[in-house]
Design a protein around this motif. Structure first.
Motif, PDB file in Angstrom:
ATOM      1  N   ASP A 178      16.238  -9.323  26.185  1.00 16.33           N
ATOM      2  CA  ASP A 178      14.805  -9.587  26.714  1.00 16.33           C
ATOM      3  C   ASP A 178      13.545  -8.752  25.993  1.00 16.33           C
TER       4      ASP A 178
ATOM      5  N   SER B  88      15.696 -14.068  24.567  1.00 16.62           N
ATOM      6  CA  SER B  88      16.874 -14.743  25.575  1.00 16.62           C
ATOM      7  C   SER B  88      17.026 -16.057  25.126  1.00 16.62           C
TER       8      SER B  88
ATOM      9  N   ASN C  27      20.254  -7.947  31.702  1.00 16.73           N
ATOM     10  CA  ASN C  27      19.455  -9.091  31.557  1.00 16.73           C
ATOM     11  C   ASN C  27      18.648  -9.518  32.906  1.00 16.73           C
TER      12      ASN C  27
HETATM   13 MN    MN Z   1      17.443 -12.543  28.457  1.00 14.52          MN
END
Ligand code: MN
Length: 257
Positions: A9, A41, A97
């Motif tokens: 991210d 991502s 995440n």
């Molecule tokens: Mn991600």
């Protein structure tokens, strides 16, 4: 224990900050953060071989230092483990995440492929993801990471294997050790025309679903409110098909013309 913390991210994402913060509480842990400088991502296991990569020292909240790199999560791991970090890395932890990585998500996920890259390079790795799509609360996931990481670090884990952890939204009911389940994607083709009259396309669609009623799977466990811990191996061979394909009678003689 020297832990390399990464994510997909981006280094400024709240999930990686929560993760490194929790891992700093493990006695004897030394933390290095190296992660993509932007959101990476869904890039999968992309590796950048045809353009240069940059690494920039950055300061995060509370004066925490880290290294932001251009390229993918797998690039971050390769750069870190192939010589940029001079101190030996004992463990790679990826996440947390913003969003789950279950079922076939792991083939798209930069969070998980960072862990894959680490174990390809011989360093044990865990990926953490939170099953939430907005109003992220990383508290429980971070606390579980701080509990799991020292236990994992004491194990002798086989080569080319990693742990994929998914934490439900809200207060987890407990932990289930799971297998990979089946995701269902609702991709749609969005077909538009740009101002100069040329067509362009978006891959659209809603949040993915999945088969939630298959007990023992990651999707089932998280849907029931449990933390899912899935051991993943990079040997993708369909072992039970080798004999069957052997029976197809395939042969090839280069001299046949
Ligand atoms: Mn991600």
């Amino acid at each position: 224990m020297h832990i390399l913390v990464t994510n997909d991210d981006g280094i400024y994402a709240p999930g990686i900050f929560a993760l490194q913060n929790a891992l700093r509480g493990i006695p004897g842990a030394r933390i290095t953060i190296m992660a993509p400088d932007q959101n990476q991502s869904t890039v999968g296991h992309r590796k950048t071989l045809r353009e240069p990569l940059r690494i920039t020292p950055v300061t995060l909240t509370d004066g925490v230092g880290g290294f932001a790199c251009s390229g993918s999560p797998a690039d971050a791991i390769t750069l870190a483990l192939s010589g940029y970090l001079t101190e030996k890395v004992d463990l790679v932890v990826s996440g947390i995440n913003s969003g789950p990585n279950m079922g076939q998500d792991i083939t798209y996920s930069g969070t998980v492929t960072a862990a894959m890259e680490a174990c390809i390079m011989g360093v044990p790795a865990i990926a953490f993801s939170l099953d939430q799509y907005s109003d992220f609360d990383f508290n429980h996931a971070a606390r579980f990471a701080a509990r799991l990481v020292p236990v994992f670090a004491r194990q002798v884990f086989p080569p080319l294997t990693l742990l994929n952890v998914n934490v439900p939204a809200g207060v987890p009911k407990g932990v289930k050790i799971t297998r990979q389940g089946k995701r269902l994607y609702y991709d749609t083709l969005i077909d538009r025309v740009d101002p100069s009259g040329r067509p362009y396309y978006w891959i659209g669609g809603g949040v993915p679903g999945g088969v939630y009623d298959d007990p023992g799977t990651d999707l089932w466990a998280v849907n029931q409110g449990y933390i899912s811990v899935t051991p993943i191996e990079l040997d993708m061979t369909a072992h039970n098909l080798i004999a069957a394909i052997g029976g197809w009678g395939l042969d090839f003689d280069g001299a046949d013309g």
